[in-house]
Design a protein around this motif. Structure first.
Motif, PDB file in Angstrom:
ATOM      1  N   ILE A  89       0.642  -0.976  -0.121  1.00  0.00           N
ATOM      2  CA  ILE A  89      -0.293   0.201   0.216  1.00  0.00           C
ATOM      3  C   ILE A  89       0.866   1.349  -0.156  1.00  0.00           C
ATOM      4  N   PRO A  90       0.685   2.033  -1.419  1.00  0.00           N
ATOM      5  CA  PRO A  90       2.036   2.301  -1.003  1.00  0.00           C
ATOM      6  C   PRO A  90       1.133   4.232  -0.653  1.00  0.00           C
ATOM      7  N   TYR A  91       0.419   4.684  -0.040  1.00  0.00           N
ATOM      8  CA  TYR A  91       0.095   5.999   0.757  1.00  0.00           C
ATOM      9  C   TYR A  91       0.365   5.416   2.610  1.00  0.00           C
ATOM     10  N   ILE A  92       0.957   4.280   2.751  1.00  0.00           N
ATOM     11  CA  ILE A  92       0.292   4.068   4.254  1.00  0.00           C
ATOM     12  C   ILE A  92       1.638   3.654   4.176  1.00  0.00           C
ATOM     13  N   LEU A  93       3.192   4.193   5.205  1.00  0.00           N
ATOM     14  CA  LEU A  93       4.233   3.581   5.705  1.00  0.00           C
ATOM     15  C   LEU A  93       4.254   3.557   6.705  1.00  0.00           C
ATOM     16  N   THR A  94       4.671   2.145   6.806  1.00  0.00           N
ATOM     17  CA  THR A  94       5.591   1.452   8.100  1.00  0.00           C
ATOM     18  C   THR A  94       6.503   2.176   8.586  1.00  0.00           C
ATOM     19  N   GLY A  95       7.926   2.529   7.821  1.00  0.00           N
ATOM     20  CA  GLY A  95       8.887   3.387   8.465  1.00  0.00           C
ATOM     21  C   GLY A  95       9.127   4.640   7.023  1.00  0.00           C
ATOM     22  N   PRO A  96      10.846   4.593   7.186  1.00  0.00           N
ATOM     23  CA  PRO A  96      11.272   5.448   6.277  1.00  0.00           C
ATOM     24  C   PRO A  96      10.772   4.687   4.862  1.00  0.00           C
ATOM     25  N   GLY A  97      10.106   5.820   4.051  1.00  0.00           N
ATOM     26  CA  GLY A  97      10.438   4.640   2.593  1.00  0.00           C
ATOM     27  C   GLY A  97       9.599   2.542   2.832  1.00  0.00           C
ATOM     28  N   ARG A  98       9.312   2.426   3.305  1.00  0.00           N
ATOM     29  CA  ARG A  98       8.691   1.216   3.946  1.00  0.00           C
ATOM     30  C   ARG A  98       6.784   1.934   3.981  1.00  0.00           C
ATOM     31  N   PRO A  99       6.045   1.114   2.421  1.00  0.00           N
ATOM     32  CA  PRO A  99       4.801   0.426   2.742  1.00  0.00           C
ATOM     33  C   PRO A  99       4.352  -0.213   3.458  1.00  0.00           C
TER      34      PRO A  99
END
Length: 142
Positions: A108-118
């Protein structure tokens, strides 16, 4: 209704020469670019499809699963059906009952779980379906 419930529509399984075709709907709340699909794993009657024998039919185009990462500019819309075409093993006959399961891996490109991590998720669905006959391409796109 959960996202998984809509993934495999009731009328989605069709017999095909040497295999089967399965229509899928996006198991997410918003349209996503096809590059967000990082894996699709179908199983019929407990037998997983060989990834090399799987293609996707999308709006009249066909793509291998590993080609989707280049489709960042094309979206899978939430009500749109795409067809998963399995060209070999296990064959499904028209009128046959089959236990169908599919898992779809999404990034999911618009929900990040960390820097640069979708956000990476897997949505799964399974149900017993009756295989229909092949449909012309024009009917698959609906």
């Amino acid at each position: 209704m959960s996202f998984e419930h809509g993934l495999v529509p009731e009328d989605s399984l069709r017999a095909a020469p040497g295999g089967y075709t399965l229509d899928l709907r996006l198991p997410w709340m918003r349209s996503l670019p096809f590059s967000s699909v990082t894996g699709i794993r179908p199983t019929v009657n407990g037998i997983p499809a060989d990834p090399g024998a799987v293609t996707l039919r999308i709006r009249g185009d066909e793509a291998e699963l590993d080609e989707l990462n280049a489709w960042w500019d094309r979206s899978w819309f939430i009500q749109e059906r795409i067809s998963l075409v399995v060209r070999s093993g296990p064959a499904v006959m028209e009128g046959e009952d089959a236990d169908v399961a599919v898992a779809v891996d999404l990034s999911i490109p618009y929900i990040l779980t960390g820097p640069g991590r979708p956000l990476a998720i897997t949505q799964s669905s399974g149900r017993r379906l009756v295989a229909g006959g092949a449909r012309p391409l024009a009917q698959v796109a609906s």
